[in-house]
Motif scaffolding. Structure first.
Motif, PDB file in Angstrom:
ATOM      1  N   UNK A 174       1.021  -1.250  -0.087  1.00 45.72           N
ATOM      2  CA  UNK A 174       0.206  -0.097  -0.077  1.00 45.72           C
ATOM      3  C   UNK A 174       0.837   1.318   0.041  1.00 45.72           C
ATOM      4  N   UNK A 175       2.072   1.162   0.645  1.00 48.57           N
ATOM      5  CA  UNK A 175       2.764   2.428   0.824  1.00 48.57           C
ATOM      6  C   UNK A 175       4.141   2.468   0.096  1.00 48.57           C
ATOM      7  N   UNK A 176       4.240   1.434  -1.025  1.00 50.13           N
ATOM      8  CA  UNK A 176       5.413   1.660  -1.642  1.00 50.13           C
ATOM      9  C   UNK A 176       4.992   2.653  -2.878  1.00 50.13           C
ATOM     10  N   UNK A 177       5.590   3.622  -2.803  1.00 49.20           N
ATOM     11  CA  UNK A 177       5.142   4.640  -3.853  1.00 49.20           C
ATOM     12  C   UNK A 177       3.751   5.184  -3.846  1.00 49.20           C
ATOM     13  N   UNK A 178       3.252   5.194  -2.504  1.00 45.88           N
ATOM     14  CA  UNK A 178       1.945   5.711  -2.192  1.00 45.88           C
ATOM     15  C   UNK A 178       1.947   6.081  -0.932  1.00 45.88           C
ATOM     16  N   UNK A 179       0.819   6.888  -0.573  1.00 43.57           N
ATOM     17  CA  UNK A 179       0.787   7.432   0.818  1.00 43.57           C
ATOM     18  C   UNK A 179      -0.699   6.855   1.089  1.00 43.57           C
ATOM     19  N   UNK A 180      -0.986   6.533   2.235  1.00 39.16           N
ATOM     20  CA  UNK A 180      -2.099   5.966   3.027  1.00 39.16           C
ATOM     21  C   UNK A 180      -2.803   6.898   4.220  1.00 39.16           C
ATOM     22  N   UNK A 181      -3.982   6.629   4.557  1.00 39.89           N
ATOM     23  CA  UNK A 181      -4.379   7.673   5.511  1.00 39.89           C
ATOM     24  C   UNK A 181      -4.355   7.121   6.834  1.00 39.89           C
ATOM     25  N   UNK A 182      -4.558   7.644   8.022  1.00 37.31           N
ATOM     26  CA  UNK A 182      -4.075   7.283   9.289  1.00 37.31           C
ATOM     27  C   UNK A 182      -4.488   5.709   9.754  1.00 37.31           C
ATOM     28  N   UNK A 183      -5.874   5.376   9.710  1.00 37.49           N
ATOM     29  CA  UNK A 183      -6.508   4.169  10.095  1.00 37.49           C
ATOM     30  C   UNK A 183      -5.391   3.185   9.161  1.00 37.49           C
ATOM     31  N   UNK A 184      -5.369   3.554   7.677  1.00 32.85           N
ATOM     32  CA  UNK A 184      -4.781   2.636   6.975  1.00 32.85           C
ATOM     33  C   UNK A 184      -3.423   2.263   7.473  1.00 32.85           C
ATOM     34  N   UNK A 185      -2.581   3.219   7.892  1.00 37.48           N
ATOM     35  CA  UNK A 185      -1.302   3.238   8.632  1.00 37.48           C
ATOM     36  C   UNK A 185      -1.268   2.258   9.711  1.00 37.48           C
ATOM     37  N   UNK A 186      -2.254   2.275  10.556  1.00 34.37           N
ATOM     38  CA  UNK A 186      -2.544   1.495  11.766  1.00 34.37           C
ATOM     39  C   UNK A 186      -2.529  -0.073  11.342  1.00 34.37           C
ATOM     40  N   UNK A 187      -3.547  -0.320  10.441  1.00 33.60           N
ATOM     41  CA  UNK A 187      -3.906  -1.472   9.784  1.00 33.60           C
ATOM     42  C   UNK A 187      -2.596  -2.029   9.106  1.00 33.60           C
ATOM     43  N   UNK A 188      -1.904  -1.489   8.644  1.00 31.51           N
ATOM     44  CA  UNK A 188      -0.941  -1.746   8.021  1.00 31.51           C
ATOM     45  C   UNK A 188       0.302  -2.418   8.852  1.00 31.51           C
ATOM     46  N   UNK A 189       0.491  -1.333  10.015  1.00 30.01           N
ATOM     47  CA  UNK A 189       1.363  -2.104  11.173  1.00 30.01           C
ATOM     48  C   UNK A 189       0.916  -3.281  11.724  1.00 30.01           C
ATOM     49  N   UNK A 190      -0.287  -3.293  11.925  1.00 31.27           N
ATOM     50  CA  UNK A 190      -0.875  -4.603  12.718  1.00 31.27           C
ATOM     51  C   UNK A 190      -0.677  -5.876  11.728  1.00 31.27           C
ATOM     52  N   UNK A 191      -0.737  -5.669  10.527  1.00 27.79           N
ATOM     53  CA  UNK A 191      -0.847  -6.687   9.704  1.00 27.79           C
ATOM     54  C   UNK A 191       1.118  -7.126   9.671  1.00 27.79           C
ATOM     55  N   UNK A 192       1.760  -6.140   9.581  1.00 31.20           N
ATOM     56  CA  UNK A 192       3.215  -6.610   9.485  1.00 31.20           C
ATOM     57  C   UNK A 192       3.706  -7.404  11.054  1.00 31.20           C
ATOM     58  N   UNK A 193       2.884  -6.983  11.796  1.00 30.60           N
ATOM     59  CA  UNK A 193       3.281  -7.807  13.131  1.00 30.60           C
ATOM     60  C   UNK A 193       2.746  -8.979  12.818  1.00 30.60           C
ATOM     61  N   UNK A 194       1.657  -9.479  12.490  1.00 26.89           N
ATOM     62  CA  UNK A 194       1.264 -10.703  12.375  1.00 26.89           C
ATOM     63  C   UNK A 194       1.972 -11.510  11.525  1.00 26.89           C
ATOM     64  N   UNK A 195       2.430 -10.848  10.521  1.00 24.31           N
ATOM     65  CA  UNK A 195       3.595 -11.554   9.464  1.00 24.31           C
ATOM     66  C   UNK A 195       4.594 -11.874  10.258  1.00 24.31           C
ATOM     67  N   UNK A 196       5.208 -10.937  10.914  1.00 22.79           N
ATOM     68  CA  UNK A 196       6.520 -11.462  11.633  1.00 22.79           C
ATOM     69  C   UNK A 196       6.229 -12.653  12.660  1.00 22.79           C
ATOM     70  N   UNK A 197       5.169 -12.420  13.456  1.00 22.72           N
ATOM     71  CA  UNK A 197       4.819 -13.510  14.314  1.00 22.72           C
ATOM     72  C   UNK A 197       4.611 -14.936  13.672  1.00 22.72           C
ATOM     73  N   UNK A 198       3.893 -14.792  12.562  1.00 26.05           N
ATOM     74  CA  UNK A 198       3.680 -16.160  11.932  1.00 26.05           C
ATOM     75  C   UNK A 198       4.987 -16.911  11.429  1.00 26.05           C
ATOM     76  N   UNK A 199       5.691 -15.918  10.654  1.00 26.68           N
ATOM     77  CA  UNK A 199       7.060 -16.511  10.099  1.00 26.68           C
ATOM     78  C   UNK A 199       8.300 -16.495  11.053  1.00 26.68           C
ATOM     79  N   UNK A 200       8.214 -15.835  12.119  1.00 30.54           N
ATOM     80  CA  UNK A 200       9.253 -16.240  13.374  1.00 30.54           C
ATOM     81  C   UNK A 200       8.945 -17.425  13.617  1.00 30.54           C
TER      82      UNK A 200
END
Length: 411
Positions: A174-200
Protein backbone atom coordinates in the motif's frame (compact mmCIF):
# COMPACT_ATOMS: atom_id res chain seq x y z
CA UNK A 1 8.47 19.72 -17.00
CA UNK A 2 8.21 21.88 -13.88
CA UNK A 3 4.70 20.55 -13.24
CA UNK A 4 5.67 16.85 -13.35
CA UNK A 5 4.88 15.03 -10.10
CA UNK A 6 5.07 11.19 -10.05
CA UNK A 7 2.82 11.18 -6.97
CA UNK A 8 -0.03 12.98 -8.73
CA UNK A 9 -3.05 10.63 -8.97
CA UNK A 10 -3.65 11.43 -12.64
CA UNK A 11 0.00 10.84 -13.47
CA UNK A 12 -0.10 7.45 -11.75
CA UNK A 13 -3.04 6.43 -13.94
CA UNK A 14 -1.20 7.27 -17.18
CA UNK A 15 2.49 8.18 -16.69
CA UNK A 16 3.83 7.29 -20.13
CA UNK A 17 3.28 10.63 -21.94
CA UNK A 18 5.25 12.23 -19.11
CA UNK A 19 7.99 9.65 -19.46
CA UNK A 20 8.27 10.27 -23.19
CA UNK A 21 8.61 14.00 -22.61
CA UNK A 22 11.16 13.51 -19.84
CA UNK A 23 13.31 11.19 -21.95
CA UNK A 24 13.26 13.70 -24.77
CA UNK A 25 13.68 16.94 -22.85
CA UNK A 26 15.16 16.23 -19.42
CA UNK A 27 16.13 12.58 -18.74
CA UNK A 28 17.68 13.52 -15.38
CA UNK A 29 14.96 15.74 -13.96
CA UNK A 30 14.79 17.36 -10.54
CA UNK A 31 11.28 17.35 -9.03
CA UNK A 32 11.52 20.34 -6.73
CA UNK A 33 8.28 19.57 -4.87
CA UNK A 34 9.64 16.20 -3.78
CA UNK A 35 13.31 17.08 -3.58
CA UNK A 36 14.08 14.04 -5.77
CA UNK A 37 15.70 13.38 -9.14
CA UNK A 38 13.94 11.19 -11.72
CA UNK A 39 16.02 9.31 -14.31
CA UNK A 40 14.10 8.09 -17.37
CA UNK A 41 16.47 7.07 -20.18
CA UNK A 42 17.58 3.44 -20.38
CA UNK A 43 21.23 4.32 -20.83
CA UNK A 44 21.31 6.55 -17.75
CA UNK A 45 19.21 4.22 -15.57
CA UNK A 46 21.61 1.37 -16.47
CA UNK A 47 24.59 3.59 -15.75
CA UNK A 48 23.28 4.36 -12.26
CA UNK A 49 22.40 0.71 -11.55
CA UNK A 50 25.96 -0.33 -12.37
CA UNK A 51 27.46 2.36 -10.12
CA UNK A 52 26.36 1.18 -6.68
CA UNK A 53 29.36 2.89 -5.06
CA UNK A 54 27.70 6.26 -5.74
CA UNK A 55 24.04 5.36 -6.26
CA UNK A 56 23.44 3.62 -2.95
CA UNK A 57 20.55 1.31 -2.11
CA UNK A 58 20.79 2.20 1.58
CA UNK A 59 17.91 4.66 1.25
CA UNK A 60 15.75 3.18 4.01
CA UNK A 61 12.40 1.54 3.36
CA UNK A 62 10.73 1.81 -0.06
CA UNK A 63 7.46 2.48 1.78
CA UNK A 64 6.30 6.03 2.34
CA UNK A 65 6.22 7.00 6.06
CA UNK A 66 2.96 6.90 8.07
CA UNK A 67 1.01 10.12 8.71
CA UNK A 68 2.58 12.12 11.52
CA UNK A 69 -0.62 11.97 13.63
CA UNK A 70 -0.30 8.18 14.10
CA UNK A 71 3.49 7.78 13.84
CA UNK A 72 3.84 7.10 17.58
CA UNK A 73 1.05 4.49 17.55
CA UNK A 74 2.61 2.78 14.55
CA UNK A 75 5.94 2.72 16.37
CA UNK A 76 4.29 1.12 19.44
CA UNK A 77 2.85 -1.67 17.28
CA UNK A 78 6.06 -2.36 15.37
CA UNK A 79 8.07 -2.39 18.61
CA UNK A 80 6.26 -5.62 19.54
CA UNK A 81 7.90 -7.40 16.62
CA UNK A 82 11.38 -7.66 15.16
CA UNK A 83 13.55 -4.98 13.64
CA UNK A 84 13.41 -5.69 9.90
CA UNK A 85 16.99 -4.82 9.07
CA UNK A 86 18.06 -3.77 5.57
CA UNK A 87 18.91 -6.85 3.49
CA UNK A 88 18.67 -7.42 -0.27
CA UNK A 89 16.80 -4.40 -1.54
CA UNK A 90 17.99 -1.68 0.79
CA UNK A 91 21.65 -2.23 1.60
CA UNK A 92 25.04 -2.01 -0.10
CA UNK A 93 28.12 -4.27 -0.19
CA UNK A 94 29.55 -5.94 1.76
CA UNK A 95 26.27 -6.58 3.66
CA UNK A 96 24.34 -6.95 0.41
CA UNK A 97 26.76 -9.58 -0.88
CA UNK A 98 26.32 -11.56 2.33
CA UNK A 99 22.52 -11.56 2.14
CA UNK A 100 22.53 -12.36 -1.58
CA UNK A 101 24.86 -15.33 -0.96
CA UNK A 102 22.55 -16.63 1.73
CA UNK A 103 19.46 -16.44 -0.45
CA UNK A 104 21.27 -17.80 -3.51
CA UNK A 105 22.25 -20.93 -1.58
CA UNK A 106 18.61 -21.59 -0.82
CA UNK A 107 17.08 -20.33 -4.08
CA UNK A 108 19.13 -22.39 -6.52
CA UNK A 109 18.30 -23.16 -10.19
CA UNK A 110 17.71 -26.76 -9.11
CA UNK A 111 15.26 -25.61 -6.43
CA UNK A 112 13.36 -23.51 -9.00
CA UNK A 113 13.26 -26.36 -11.53
CA UNK A 114 11.82 -28.68 -8.89
CA UNK A 115 8.83 -26.32 -8.46
CA UNK A 116 7.68 -26.79 -12.09
CA UNK A 117 5.33 -29.77 -11.53
CA UNK A 118 3.61 -27.97 -8.66
CA UNK A 119 3.27 -24.77 -10.71
CA UNK A 120 1.72 -26.73 -13.58
CA UNK A 121 -0.75 -28.40 -11.22
CA UNK A 122 -1.76 -25.11 -9.58
CA UNK A 123 -2.14 -23.35 -12.95
CA UNK A 124 -4.16 -26.26 -14.34
CA UNK A 125 -6.58 -26.17 -11.39
CA UNK A 126 -7.12 -22.41 -11.56
CA UNK A 127 -7.36 -22.14 -15.34
CA UNK A 128 -9.58 -25.23 -15.52
CA UNK A 129 -12.06 -23.46 -13.24
CA UNK A 130 -12.35 -20.34 -15.44
CA UNK A 131 -15.84 -19.97 -16.89
CA UNK A 132 -16.42 -20.12 -20.64
CA UNK A 133 -18.38 -17.51 -22.53
CA UNK A 134 -19.07 -15.22 -19.58
CA UNK A 135 -17.13 -12.45 -17.85
CA UNK A 136 -14.63 -13.39 -15.14
CA UNK A 137 -12.60 -11.03 -12.98
CA UNK A 138 -9.18 -12.47 -13.77
CA UNK A 139 -7.24 -11.09 -10.80
CA UNK A 140 -9.46 -12.87 -8.27
CA UNK A 141 -9.80 -16.00 -10.41
CA UNK A 142 -6.17 -16.45 -11.50
CA UNK A 143 -3.64 -13.62 -11.33
CA UNK A 144 -3.72 -13.29 -7.52
CA UNK A 145 -4.15 -16.92 -6.34
CA UNK A 146 -1.56 -18.37 -8.75
CA UNK A 147 1.55 -16.64 -7.34
CA UNK A 148 0.23 -16.88 -3.77
CA UNK A 149 -0.20 -20.64 -4.05
CA UNK A 150 3.23 -20.96 -5.67
CA UNK A 151 4.75 -18.99 -2.79
CA UNK A 152 2.92 -21.20 -0.29
CA UNK A 153 4.39 -24.26 -2.00
CA UNK A 154 7.87 -22.72 -2.15
CA UNK A 155 7.79 -21.89 1.55
CA UNK A 156 5.97 -25.15 2.38
CA UNK A 157 3.29 -23.50 4.45
CA UNK A 158 -0.40 -24.53 4.47
CA UNK A 159 -2.57 -23.19 1.65
CA UNK A 160 -5.21 -22.30 4.22
CA UNK A 161 -2.96 -19.35 5.12
CA UNK A 162 -3.10 -17.94 1.57
CA UNK A 163 -5.74 -15.42 2.62
CA UNK A 164 -3.31 -14.14 5.25
CA UNK A 165 -0.45 -14.03 2.72
CA UNK A 166 -2.52 -11.94 0.36
CA UNK A 167 -3.65 -9.56 3.08
CA UNK A 168 -0.08 -9.12 4.33
CA UNK A 169 1.30 -8.62 0.83
CA UNK A 170 -1.43 -6.14 -0.09
CA UNK A 171 -0.83 -4.22 3.13
CA UNK A 172 2.94 -4.04 2.57
CA UNK A 173 2.40 -2.79 -0.99
CA UNK A 174 0.00 0.00 0.00
CA UNK A 175 2.78 2.45 0.82
CA UNK A 176 5.30 1.49 -1.88
CA UNK A 177 5.29 4.71 -3.84
CA UNK A 178 1.96 5.77 -2.34
CA UNK A 179 0.49 7.41 0.77
CA UNK A 180 -2.31 6.02 2.96
CA UNK A 181 -4.49 7.58 5.64
CA UNK A 182 -4.11 7.29 9.42
CA UNK A 183 -6.31 4.23 9.94
CA UNK A 184 -4.67 2.56 6.96
CA UNK A 185 -1.22 3.09 8.49
CA UNK A 186 -2.33 1.50 11.78
CA UNK A 187 -3.87 -1.46 9.94
CA UNK A 188 -0.67 -1.90 7.97
CA UNK A 189 1.41 -1.97 11.16
CA UNK A 190 -0.89 -4.60 12.72
CA UNK A 191 -0.59 -6.78 9.65
CA UNK A 192 3.19 -6.46 9.61
CA UNK A 193 3.28 -7.66 13.21
CA UNK A 194 1.06 -10.65 12.37
CA UNK A 195 3.34 -11.52 9.45
CA UNK A 196 6.43 -11.37 11.68
CA UNK A 197 4.90 -13.49 14.42
CA UNK A 198 3.76 -16.18 11.97
CA UNK A 199 7.01 -16.48 10.04
CA UNK A 200 9.23 -16.20 13.13
CA UNK A 201 7.48 -19.35 14.35
CA UNK A 202 8.02 -20.99 10.93
CA UNK A 203 11.73 -20.14 11.05
CA UNK A 204 12.07 -21.65 14.52
CA UNK A 205 10.24 -24.77 13.39
CA UNK A 206 12.63 -25.26 10.43
CA UNK A 207 15.66 -24.88 12.69
CA UNK A 208 14.40 -27.89 14.63
CA UNK A 209 12.59 -29.75 11.81
CA UNK A 210 14.29 -29.17 8.43
CA UNK A 211 12.14 -29.64 5.31
CA UNK A 212 12.52 -29.31 1.55
CA UNK A 213 11.54 -25.67 1.32
CA UNK A 214 12.92 -22.17 1.04
CA UNK A 215 12.54 -21.39 4.74
CA UNK A 216 14.79 -24.35 5.62
CA UNK A 217 17.24 -23.20 2.96
CA UNK A 218 17.45 -19.78 4.61
CA UNK A 219 18.08 -21.10 8.11
CA UNK A 220 20.67 -23.60 6.82
CA UNK A 221 22.48 -21.25 4.43
CA UNK A 222 25.40 -20.49 6.78
CA UNK A 223 28.53 -22.58 7.09
CA UNK A 224 30.20 -21.60 3.80
CA UNK A 225 32.86 -18.88 3.51
CA UNK A 226 32.57 -18.31 7.25
CA UNK A 227 29.12 -16.74 6.96
CA UNK A 228 27.09 -16.35 10.12
CA UNK A 229 23.49 -17.66 10.17
CA UNK A 230 20.77 -15.20 9.30
CA UNK A 231 19.19 -13.49 12.27
CA UNK A 232 15.42 -13.77 12.64
CA UNK A 233 15.05 -10.09 11.74
CA UNK A 234 17.11 -10.52 8.56
CA UNK A 235 15.24 -13.67 7.55
CA UNK A 236 11.89 -11.93 8.12
CA UNK A 237 13.02 -9.01 5.97
CA UNK A 238 13.97 -11.41 3.15
CA UNK A 239 10.67 -13.30 3.45
CA UNK A 240 8.74 -10.04 3.31
CA UNK A 241 10.52 -9.11 0.07
CA UNK A 242 9.83 -12.58 -1.35
CA UNK A 243 6.13 -12.24 -0.50
CA UNK A 244 5.81 -8.84 -2.17
CA UNK A 245 8.08 -9.55 -5.16
CA UNK A 246 6.66 -13.01 -5.76
CA UNK A 247 3.03 -11.96 -5.46
CA UNK A 248 2.48 -8.35 -6.44
CA UNK A 249 4.73 -8.35 -9.49
CA UNK A 250 3.55 -11.71 -10.87
CA UNK A 251 -0.07 -10.70 -10.33
CA UNK A 252 0.43 -7.50 -12.28
CA UNK A 253 2.42 -9.24 -15.01
CA UNK A 254 -0.27 -11.89 -15.61
CA UNK A 255 -3.12 -9.38 -15.53
CA UNK A 256 -1.36 -6.95 -17.85
CA UNK A 257 -0.34 -9.63 -20.36
CA UNK A 258 -3.90 -10.95 -20.66
CA UNK A 259 -5.13 -7.35 -21.00
CA UNK A 260 -2.77 -6.81 -23.95
CA UNK A 261 -3.75 -10.10 -25.60
CA UNK A 262 -7.42 -9.14 -25.31
CA UNK A 263 -6.69 -5.70 -26.79
CA UNK A 264 -4.70 -7.20 -29.68
CA UNK A 265 -6.38 -10.39 -30.98
CA UNK A 266 -3.70 -10.84 -33.66
CA UNK A 267 -1.11 -11.38 -30.94
CA UNK A 268 -3.37 -13.96 -29.30
CA UNK A 269 -3.54 -15.83 -32.61
CA UNK A 270 0.22 -15.47 -33.11
CA UNK A 271 0.78 -16.97 -29.66
CA UNK A 272 -1.78 -19.73 -30.24
CA UNK A 273 0.10 -20.95 -33.31
CA UNK A 274 3.12 -21.97 -31.19
CA UNK A 275 2.55 -21.56 -27.43
CA UNK A 276 5.68 -23.37 -26.24
CA UNK A 277 7.91 -21.68 -28.80
CA UNK A 278 6.61 -18.17 -28.31
CA UNK A 279 5.76 -17.91 -24.63
CA UNK A 280 9.27 -16.86 -23.60
CA UNK A 281 9.35 -13.79 -25.85
CA UNK A 282 5.76 -12.94 -24.97
CA UNK A 283 6.72 -12.87 -21.29
CA UNK A 284 9.82 -10.75 -21.98
CA UNK A 285 7.85 -8.22 -24.02
CA UNK A 286 5.20 -8.08 -21.29
CA UNK A 287 7.88 -7.43 -18.69
CA UNK A 288 9.31 -4.65 -20.86
CA UNK A 289 6.00 -3.06 -21.79
CA UNK A 290 4.23 -3.40 -18.42
CA UNK A 291 7.19 -3.20 -15.98
CA UNK A 292 5.27 -4.12 -12.80
CA UNK A 293 8.06 -2.60 -10.67
CA UNK A 294 8.11 0.79 -12.34
CA UNK A 295 10.85 2.42 -10.29
CA UNK A 296 13.28 2.08 -7.42
CA UNK A 297 15.06 4.56 -5.18
CA UNK A 298 18.75 5.26 -4.82
CA UNK A 299 20.57 7.84 -2.69
CA UNK A 300 23.81 9.48 -3.80
CA UNK A 301 26.81 8.86 -1.54
CA UNK A 302 28.87 11.56 -3.25
CA UNK A 303 28.37 14.39 -5.71
CA UNK A 304 28.11 12.87 -9.16
CA UNK A 305 27.40 13.71 -12.79
CA UNK A 306 24.68 11.88 -14.69
CA UNK A 307 23.41 12.84 -18.12
CA UNK A 308 25.09 16.22 -17.93
CA UNK A 309 23.47 17.07 -14.60
CA UNK A 310 25.36 17.46 -11.31
CA UNK A 311 23.57 15.63 -8.48
CA UNK A 312 24.80 16.59 -4.99
CA UNK A 313 25.59 14.02 -2.33
CA UNK A 314 22.70 12.83 -0.18
CA UNK A 315 20.06 13.25 -2.90
CA UNK A 316 17.21 10.79 -3.42
CA UNK A 317 17.09 9.50 -6.99
CA UNK A 318 14.22 7.60 -8.65
CA UNK A 319 15.47 5.18 -11.31
CA UNK A 320 12.44 4.82 -13.52
CA UNK A 321 12.44 1.33 -15.07
CA UNK A 322 9.03 1.86 -16.65
CA UNK A 323 10.31 4.84 -18.63
CA UNK A 324 13.64 3.21 -19.48
CA UNK A 325 11.90 0.11 -20.85
CA UNK A 326 10.13 2.21 -23.49
CA UNK A 327 13.18 4.24 -24.50
CA UNK A 328 13.13 4.64 -28.29
CA UNK A 329 16.94 4.71 -28.32
CA UNK A 330 16.87 0.99 -27.44
CA UNK A 331 13.39 -0.22 -28.39
CA UNK A 332 11.93 0.75 -31.77
CA UNK A 333 8.33 1.88 -31.31
CA UNK A 334 8.80 1.42 -27.57
CA UNK A 335 5.22 2.48 -26.82
CA UNK A 336 3.91 -0.48 -28.84
CA UNK A 337 3.27 -3.96 -27.40
CA UNK A 338 5.17 -6.28 -29.77
CA UNK A 339 5.81 -9.87 -28.58
CA UNK A 340 7.80 -10.47 -31.79
CA UNK A 341 10.36 -7.86 -30.67
CA UNK A 342 13.88 -9.26 -31.09
CA UNK A 343 15.48 -7.40 -28.18
CA UNK A 344 12.58 -7.63 -25.70
CA UNK A 345 14.83 -9.29 -23.11
CA UNK A 346 17.00 -6.16 -22.94
CA UNK A 347 14.50 -4.67 -20.48
CA UNK A 348 15.23 -3.60 -16.91
CA UNK A 349 12.07 -5.03 -15.34
CA UNK A 350 14.18 -7.19 -12.99
CA UNK A 351 16.69 -4.38 -12.40
CA UNK A 352 20.35 -4.88 -13.26
CA UNK A 353 23.76 -5.25 -11.64
CA UNK A 354 24.19 -6.48 -8.08
CA UNK A 355 20.50 -5.91 -7.29
CA UNK A 356 19.11 -7.94 -10.22
CA UNK A 357 16.08 -9.90 -9.01
CA UNK A 358 16.92 -13.35 -7.62
CA UNK A 359 13.40 -14.58 -8.33
CA UNK A 360 13.42 -13.74 -12.04
CA UNK A 361 13.68 -17.37 -13.18
CA UNK A 362 10.71 -18.44 -11.05
CA UNK A 363 8.62 -15.48 -12.23
CA UNK A 364 9.36 -16.27 -15.88
CA UNK A 365 8.61 -19.98 -15.43
CA UNK A 366 5.32 -19.32 -13.68
CA UNK A 367 4.14 -16.83 -16.32
CA UNK A 368 5.10 -19.09 -19.24
CA UNK A 369 3.30 -22.11 -17.78
CA UNK A 370 0.08 -20.21 -17.11
CA UNK A 371 -0.01 -18.38 -20.43
CA UNK A 372 0.69 -21.54 -22.45
CA UNK A 373 -2.13 -23.32 -20.62
CA UNK A 374 -4.58 -20.48 -21.23
CA UNK A 375 -3.91 -20.07 -24.95
CA UNK A 376 -4.04 -23.84 -25.50
CA UNK A 377 -7.28 -24.25 -23.58
CA UNK A 378 -9.26 -21.33 -25.05
CA UNK A 379 -10.02 -20.27 -28.60
CA UNK A 380 -10.29 -16.53 -27.98
CA UNK A 381 -10.06 -13.83 -25.34
CA UNK A 382 -11.90 -10.53 -25.15
CA UNK A 383 -12.53 -7.75 -22.66
CA UNK A 384 -15.60 -7.97 -20.45
CA UNK A 385 -18.24 -5.22 -20.49
CA UNK A 386 -17.59 -3.80 -17.03
CA UNK A 387 -13.95 -2.67 -17.05
CA UNK A 388 -12.88 0.79 -15.93
CA UNK A 389 -9.11 0.15 -16.33
CA UNK A 390 -8.15 1.90 -13.09
CA UNK A 391 -4.58 1.38 -11.91
CA UNK A 392 -3.26 1.10 -8.37
CA UNK A 393 -2.32 4.48 -6.89
CA UNK A 394 1.45 3.87 -6.85
CA UNK A 395 4.24 5.19 -9.03
CA UNK A 396 6.41 2.18 -8.09
CA UNK A 397 4.08 -0.83 -8.41
CA UNK A 398 1.89 -0.46 -11.50
CA UNK A 399 -1.04 -2.73 -12.26
CA UNK A 400 -4.78 -2.76 -12.91
CA UNK A 401 -7.06 -2.96 -9.88
CA UNK A 402 -9.37 -5.37 -11.69
CA UNK A 403 -9.80 -6.86 -15.15
CA UNK A 404 -12.90 -8.55 -16.57
CA UNK A 405 -12.28 -11.00 -19.43
CA UNK A 406 -14.34 -13.44 -21.49
CA UNK A 407 -12.81 -16.69 -22.74
CA UNK A 408 -14.28 -18.86 -25.46
CA UNK A 409 -13.50 -22.58 -25.50
CA UNK A 410 -11.37 -24.23 -28.16
CA UNK A 411 -13.09 -26.72 -30.42
Amino acid sequence: MESFNPMDPQTMQCPYPWYQALRREDPVHFVAGLGMWVVTSKELVSQALQNHEVFSSAFGLPQMPPPAAVADQVAEITAQGWDLIPTLLTCDPPDHHYYRRMVSRAFTPRFVAQREPAIRQIADELIGALPVGEPVEIIEALAAPLPLRVIAHTLNVPEDRIGDFRRWSDQFALTIGAVIDEEGALEQARNLLQFEQYFAAQLEDRRNNPQDDLITGLVQAAGVDGDEPLTTGAALSILQQILIAGNETSRKLMTGTLHQLALHPHWWQWFKEDPAGRSANLVEESLRFLTPVQAMFRITKAETELGGKTIPAGQMVILNFGAANRDEATFDDGEEFDPYRANARSHLAFSQGIHACLGAALARLQARIALEDIVTRFDSIQLGPDNDFTYDASFMLRGLKRLSLIFEASA
